[in-house]
Design a protein around this motif. Structure first.
Motif, PDB file in Angstrom:
ATOM      1  N   TYR A 159       0.416  -0.811  -0.175  1.00  0.00           N
ATOM      2  CA  TYR A 159      -0.057   0.103  -0.214  1.00  0.00           C
ATOM      3  C   TYR A 159       0.739   0.977   0.027  1.00  0.00           C
ATOM      4  CZ  TYR A 159      -3.731  -3.736   0.974  1.00  0.00           C
ATOM      5  OH  TYR A 159      -3.810  -4.629   1.423  1.00  0.00           O
ATOM      6  N   SER A 160       2.110   1.227  -0.520  1.00  0.00           N
ATOM      7  CA  SER A 160       3.467   2.385  -0.811  1.00  0.00           C
ATOM      8  C   SER A 160       2.041   3.093  -1.362  1.00  0.00           C
ATOM      9  CB  SER A 160       4.681   1.820  -1.360  1.00  0.00           C
ATOM     10  OG  SER A 160       3.956   1.454  -2.673  1.00  0.00           O
ATOM     11  N   ASP A 161       1.539   3.613  -1.909  1.00  0.00           N
ATOM     12  CA  ASP A 161       0.667   4.507  -3.138  1.00  0.00           C
ATOM     13  C   ASP A 161      -0.675   4.783  -2.831  1.00  0.00           C
ATOM     14  OD1 ASP A 161      -0.448   1.704  -3.632  1.00  0.00           O
ATOM     15  OD2 ASP A 161      -1.151   2.091  -5.107  1.00  0.00           O
ATOM     16  N   MET A 162      -0.509   4.143  -1.214  1.00  0.00           N
ATOM     17  CA  MET A 162      -2.349   4.733  -0.798  1.00  0.00           C
ATOM     18  C   MET A 162      -2.046   5.016   1.071  1.00  0.00           C
ATOM     19  SD  MET A 162      -5.233   1.857  -1.884  1.00  0.00           S
ATOM     20  CE  MET A 162      -5.804   1.998  -3.169  1.00  0.00           C
ATOM     21  N   GLU A 164      -3.206   6.641   2.566  1.00  0.00           N
ATOM     22  CA  GLU A 164      -4.761   6.669   3.808  1.00  0.00           C
ATOM     23  C   GLU A 164      -4.475   5.357   4.743  1.00  0.00           C
ATOM     24  OE1 GLU A 164      -4.681   9.709   0.424  1.00  0.00           O
ATOM     25  OE2 GLU A 164      -4.342   7.968   0.715  1.00  0.00           O
ATOM     26  N   VAL A 165      -4.257   4.490   3.446  1.00  0.00           N
ATOM     27  CA  VAL A 165      -4.651   3.084   3.936  1.00  0.00           C
ATOM     28  C   VAL A 165      -3.540   2.696   5.689  1.00  0.00           C
ATOM     29  CG1 VAL A 165      -4.727   0.473   3.126  1.00  0.00           C
ATOM     30  CG2 VAL A 165      -5.594   2.493   1.837  1.00  0.00           C
ATOM     31  N   ILE A 166      -1.734   2.946   4.646  1.00  0.00           N
ATOM     32  CA  ILE A 166      -0.656   2.995   6.279  1.00  0.00           C
ATOM     33  C   ILE A 166      -0.912   3.461   7.257  1.00  0.00           C
ATOM     34  CG2 ILE A 166       1.070   3.217   6.717  1.00  0.00           C
ATOM     35  CD1 ILE A 166       1.939   2.359   3.957  1.00  0.00           C
ATOM     36  N   PHE A 188       7.125   0.839  18.172  1.00  0.00           N
ATOM     37  CA  PHE A 188       5.688   0.301  16.753  1.00  0.00           C
ATOM     38  C   PHE A 188       6.436  -1.085  16.135  1.00  0.00           C
ATOM     39  CE2 PHE A 188       4.113   0.820  12.341  1.00  0.00           C
ATOM     40  CZ  PHE A 188       2.713   0.223  12.615  1.00  0.00           C
ATOM     41  N   TRP A 189       5.578  -1.952  16.141  1.00  0.00           N
ATOM     42  CA  TRP A 189       5.879  -3.469  15.398  1.00  0.00           C
ATOM     43  C   TRP A 189       5.401  -2.967  14.007  1.00  0.00           C
ATOM     44  CZ3 TRP A 189       9.055  -7.176  15.838  1.00  0.00           C
ATOM     45  CH2 TRP A 189       8.312  -8.543  15.105  1.00  0.00           C
ATOM     46  N   LEU A 190       6.344  -3.140  13.177  1.00  0.00           N
ATOM     47  CA  LEU A 190       5.998  -3.247  11.218  1.00  0.00           C
ATOM     48  C   LEU A 190       5.151  -4.740  10.798  1.00  0.00           C
ATOM     49  CD1 LEU A 190       9.074  -1.282   9.537  1.00  0.00           C
ATOM     50  CD2 LEU A 190       6.536  -0.350   9.852  1.00  0.00           C
ATOM     51  N   PRO A 197       9.762   2.416   1.568  1.00  0.00           N
ATOM     52  CA  PRO A 197      10.535   3.636   1.734  1.00  0.00           C
ATOM     53  C   PRO A 197       9.054   5.230   2.208  1.00  0.00           C
ATOM     54  CG  PRO A 197      11.252   3.170  -0.028  1.00  0.00           C
ATOM     55  CD  PRO A 197      10.456   2.001   0.814  1.00  0.00           C
ATOM     56  N   GLU A 198       9.610   5.634   3.868  1.00  0.00           N
ATOM     57  CA  GLU A 198       8.237   7.104   3.610  1.00  0.00           C
ATOM     58  C   GLU A 198       7.331   6.532   4.148  1.00  0.00           C
ATOM     59  OE1 GLU A 198       9.118  10.012   2.683  1.00  0.00           O
ATOM     60  OE2 GLU A 198      10.918   9.331   1.091  1.00  0.00           O
ATOM     61  N   VAL A 199       7.105   5.486   5.087  1.00  0.00           N
ATOM     62  CA  VAL A 199       6.291   4.800   6.049  1.00  0.00           C
ATOM     63  C   VAL A 199       6.768   5.691   7.394  1.00  0.00           C
ATOM     64  CG1 VAL A 199       7.367   2.907   6.554  1.00  0.00           C
ATOM     65  CG2 VAL A 199       5.167   3.057   7.181  1.00  0.00           C
ATOM     66  N   GLU A 200       7.919   5.510   8.067  1.00  0.00           N
ATOM     67  CA  GLU A 200       8.763   6.019   8.543  1.00  0.00           C
ATOM     68  C   GLU A 200       8.616   7.443   9.288  1.00  0.00           C
ATOM     69  OE1 GLU A 200      12.212   7.449   5.940  1.00  0.00           O
ATOM     70  OE2 GLU A 200      10.380   5.695   6.582  1.00  0.00           O
TER      71      GLU A 200
END
Length: 528
Positions: A159-162, A164-166, A188-190, A197-200
């Motif tokens: 969902y790297s392109d979404m 809002e979902v993450i 936080f557990w992934l 990338p960028e989820v941080e």
């Protein structure tokens, strides 16, 4: 230089409808939940009680996902677990008669019966059926660190392109953590250690101090850190990064791993798959799939016909614990010689509770021995949040996409067996984001519809369902659970489009899928 061992246990659980109408359909998954309570959660609490009593100075990380917490706090599930234990005791009494001529097997039968009786007593009397409350107590006593995660085990790279979902999943996980544990988390557990990338930036925006990534994320990063995977790092926005050691799984569960020692109990040789349905009453039912019973009488020897000796297995677990600590002491001493000017070095061990339970029944006892004797090897068992006080001084790194699933990139979560799920879930995600923006201020029946749709989408996003299908681990349950949520979401979408809804259908589904009753659909809104 202080040498630290970090143990993080990650529990797993898919949402289970537990109405009387569907109880037989979900029996295998309920059996798995109850086995986890019996062989992981209650033994873990008993282990922590022993540490407190004996003054053992150690702290471990524990990830209890929101779905698991909701089920453990459900009164109906609690009562069903007591009945489940009683049924196993009843089966054990039948086994005593069937195996009366074999003293070695008879001893194993009695051990299982005694364990079930002790579990029932602990669950009802010592813990008053409230396991989550007890975990919170040990968290506040500083024996464990309760680490937060997402609402369900979403694989974020998909969902790297979404964003809002993450963001929605992280927010649901944070709210659930606060409601279950009464405070704000640091770590936080992934899920699946799936970094993209960028989820941080999203994680840090919700106030988290650190997360854990797979070693490939660090070793393949643009700027490989000078201290490697033995010291915490940080991202550009100062989110702390700890690295899971890449060799632990093979060391424990590989062909030559500790768990495969022939003296340990063979979990695959269970009477639930060997005896007739009549002999397995009251556990087995005609026409239903078979489930494990916990009555396993054989060890892991090559011939598979040697009777399990519990005393010998526990003695071997002590030896394996000593060997593990000696190897880690040597490894960290070598790392110490290479890493200069630092106050500590760290070896992070991530353990999957489900894998541990189904593969190595003595695994928790091994872990207890490791923790109890770590100090004898100049090792300190601690948690990640004890090492984040200086995180702004850590070396910056740009992690690479990686995961602990599959061979390191989560390919088993989008395989030829389960890839069909993605087209449904991605379309539902697109629609949910659109609905959240189209109905920003609605109330009443529309709000209930939208909240239900958001909840069903959160459930369907769990990567655990695709893993079950990939591994042929009760795939029918996983497929039905996924499709039930997708169909429910589609009905919500169609009802909003036609401006009609069956209140009876809506109320029934709200009762059936009674998780996250506080969830607000606006978490899927686009962030400005």
């Amino acid at each position: 230089m202080n040498k630290n061992l970090v143990f993080i246990i990650k529990a797993n659980q898919e949402f289970i409808r537990h109405t009387k109408k569907e109880i037989l359909e979900v029996e295998p998954e309920l059996n798995s939940l109850f086995e986890s309570i019996s062989r992981t959660y209650i033994p873990l609490l008993n282990m922590l009680e022993g540490f407190e009593k004996d003054g053992v100075q150690a702290k471990i990380g524990l990830v209890l996902p929101p779905v698991l917490c909701a089920l453990l706090d459900n009164e109906e599930i609690q009562n069903m677990y007591v009945t489940w234990l009683k049924n196993r005791i009843q089966l054990g009494e039948k086994e005593l008669k069937r195996c009366k001529k074999d003293e070695a097997i008879l001893k194993n039968v009695q051990n299982v019966i005694d364990q079930a009786k002790a579990l029932q007593k602990d669950f009802e009397e010592k813990y008053n059926k409230k396991l989550i409350e007890k975990f919170v107590e040990y968290h506040r006593k500083n024996f464990i660190e309760l680490i937060a995660t997402t609402g369900t085990d979403i694989f974020m790279p998909h969902y790297s392109d979404m964003p809002e979902v993450i963001s929605a999943q992280i927010e649901v996980g944070l709210q659930a953590y606060r409601k279950s544990f009464g405070e704000t988390p640091e770590g936080f557990w992934l899920p699946e250690l799936g970094y993209t990338p960028e989820v941080e930036r999203i994680i840090k925006a919700y106030g988290y101090s650190y997360t854990i990534v797979d070693s490939r994320s660090i070793l393949l990063s643009k700027n490989i850190p000078q201290k490697g995977i033995f010291y915490p790092l940080r991202t550009d926005n100062c989110l702390g990064i700890f690295t899971a050691n890449p060799f632990l799984q093979d060391e424990l569960f590989g062909e030559e791993g500790y768990a495969n020692n022939e003296v340990y109990r063979n979990e695959n040789h269970d009477i639930g798959f060997d005896l007739s349905v009549e002999e397995l009453a009251p556990i087995a039912h005609k026409g239903q799939c078979r489930v494990s019973t916990g009555f396993c009488y054989w060890n892991k020897s090559y011939n598979g016909d040697e009777v399990y000796n519990k005393d010998a297995a526990l003695e071997q677990a002590k030896l394996d614990a000593k060997d593990f600590l000696e190897s880690k002491q040597k490894l960290l001493e070598e790392a110490e010689g290479l890493i200069k000017s630092t106050e500590f070095i760290t070896y992070v061990c991530t353990l999957d509770a489900e894998h541990l339970r189904t593969t190595w029944s003595e695994g928790l006892y091994w872990l207890e021995q490791v923790i109890r004797t770590a100090a004898e090897h100049s090792l300190t068992v601690t948690s990640c949040n004890e090492m984040t006080d200086k995180q702004f001084t850590y070396e910056k790194v740009t992690p690479y996409y990686s995961s602990a699933a599959g061979t390191g990139y989560g390919e088993n979560l989008l395989s030829s067996k389960n890839c069909w799920m993605m087209r449904y879930i991605k379309k539902a995600c697109e629609r949910m984001i659109d609905l959240a923006d189209r109905f920003p201020n609605d109330t009443g029946l529309k709000t209930r519809l939208l909240n239900l749709g958001a909840k069903e989408l959160i459930i369907a996003q769990s990567s655990g369902l695709s893993k079950m299908i990939e591994n042929d681990d009760f795939p029918e349950f996983a497929k039905n659970r996924f499709m039930d949520s997708i169909k429910a979401f589609t009905s919500v979408f169609d009802s909003l489009g036609s401006n009609t809804v069956s209140t009876e259908w809506l109320t029934t589904l709200e009762i059936y899928d009674d998780i996250f009753p506080w969830l607000n659909y606006r978490i899927f809104s686009k962030k400005k």
